[in-house]
Design an enzyme around this catalytic site. Sequence first.
Site, mmCIF file in Angstrom:
data_model
loop_
_atom_site.group_PDB
_atom_site.id
_atom_site.type_symbol
_atom_site.label_atom_id
_atom_site.label_comp_id
_atom_site.label_asym_id
_atom_site.label_seq_id
_atom_site.Cartn_x
_atom_site.Cartn_y
_atom_site.Cartn_z
ATOM 1 N N ASP A 29 1.022 -1.415 -0.176
ATOM 2 C CA ASP A 29 0.026 -0.075 -0.020
ATOM 3 C C ASP A 29 0.826 1.116 -0.029
ATOM 4 O OD1 ASP A 29 -3.270 0.184 1.138
ATOM 5 O OD2 ASP A 29 -2.151 2.093 0.900
ATOM 6 N N THR A 33 -4.504 6.855 0.693
ATOM 7 C CA THR A 33 -5.861 7.078 1.213
ATOM 8 C C THR A 33 -6.043 6.536 2.567
ATOM 9 O OG1 THR A 33 -6.687 5.676 -0.082
ATOM 10 C CG2 THR A 33 -6.825 7.542 -1.045
ATOM 11 N N ASP A 54 3.994 2.199 -4.127
ATOM 12 C CA ASP A 54 2.942 2.729 -4.983
ATOM 13 C C ASP A 54 3.137 1.794 -6.263
ATOM 14 O OD1 ASP A 54 1.324 3.901 -7.214
ATOM 15 O OD2 ASP A 54 2.574 5.638 -6.860
ATOM 16 N N SER A 73 -6.436 0.982 -5.190
ATOM 17 C CA SER A 73 -7.132 2.096 -5.450
ATOM 18 C C SER A 73 -7.943 3.088 -4.842
ATOM 19 C CB SER A 73 -8.419 1.793 -6.860
ATOM 20 O OG SER A 73 -8.792 3.186 -7.273
ATOM 21 N N ALA A 112 -10.109 -6.409 -7.951
ATOM 22 C CA ALA A 112 -11.126 -5.707 -7.710
ATOM 23 C C ALA A 112 -11.706 -4.622 -8.344
ATOM 24 C CB ALA A 112 -11.065 -5.011 -6.086
ATOM 25 N N TYR A 143 -12.733 7.183 -12.144
ATOM 26 C CA TYR A 143 -12.587 5.885 -11.343
ATOM 27 C C TYR A 143 -13.357 4.737 -12.048
ATOM 28 C CZ TYR A 143 -13.946 2.518 -7.513
ATOM 29 O OH TYR A 143 -13.856 1.318 -6.720
ATOM 30 N N GLN A 160 -4.620 -13.643 -23.961
ATOM 31 C CA GLN A 160 -3.332 -13.573 -24.633
ATOM 32 C C GLN A 160 -2.125 -14.358 -23.825
ATOM 33 O OE1 GLN A 160 -2.333 -9.738 -26.137
ATOM 34 N NE2 GLN A 160 0.047 -10.534 -26.430
#
Length: 315
Positions: A29, A33, A54, A73, A112, A143, A160
């Site tokens: 993380d 946020t 990140d 996210s 997710a 988003y 693929q």
Amino acid sequence: MVVTGAAGLLGSHLCRRLVAGGAEVVGVDDLSTSDGTNLADLRSDPRFGFVRADVTSGIPVDGPVDLVLHFASPASPPDYLRLPLETLRVGSAGTWHALDLAADRGARLVLASTSEVYGDPLEHPQTESYWGNVNPVGPRSVYDEAKRFAEALTAAYRRQRGADTAIVRIFNTYGPGLRPGDGRVVSNFLSAALTGKPLTIYGTGEQTRSLCYVDDLVAGVLAVAASNLAGPVNLGNPAELTVAELAETVLAVTGSSSPIEHLPLPVDDPARRRPDITFATTELGWAPVVEVRDGLARTARWMAEQSTLRPARRG
Ligand code: UDP
């Protein structure tokens, strides 16, 4: 196992459940946020490791990996509206890195995704076969389209590169671990009710959402992870209520006498949302069990104990 977005509401619960089940988990993380307090109890567990990174620059995890849960996210509208480019980048470049990690190590990946891929839905309830109604240039598109791109990328990796992937579309979820006043409706209403501030209803309050308690949602994610389904799989609680009904329920559950205040409806705010979970129920035997009043009471108890409790802010 690797969980991206480990410090978030869902990520932290997933880490905890996986570690409790005996797995070795690396949580990743960037703490953009969340402040990491959701993981405090796990930090001393030898089966849990935390990497502050990140995911848009890569996922620095060594060694064998059998499962990647890609949950990184911003998820609250005020967060992703404040971080529009970062949100697009995590859905695109971040998902690319997560898929590379999974494909290179032969791991299964669960993406997710979100009910926001349905936008302001013209079909109700939403089944997985509905393609959605998203404004591609509206403020929320950072988003919605990031997640739609993440789904497209995941599907392409599967086609693929033969990657073992699954997509879950997560509907509104709440529970202990929500950042108080994070901008999402349950967090805003509960923190306002607990501090005697007004509950801020955007618009008339006639818009609907379907709220899933976090333990139920996590059970659904882990069931998908353990299956060989590719998805997309809707995960959420089909019990639908209006935002005004939610405000009344929060007041009743907390015993608060906070007033209700109406503020303008955000641009492109979906008018209604309810998952059709027939697919998850048929394929996995999964269905949520926690009723909204019970879930809200549990979340309120947790939130009341938080020192970071602060007033709701406008989304
Ligand atoms: N909402 C509200 N007051 C708030 C926060 C949100 O009335 O303090 C409304 C918002 O306009 C939306 C619904 O509650 O109709 C759910 O908002 P949230 O941000 O939780 O999630 P969304 O489903 O919109 O992503």
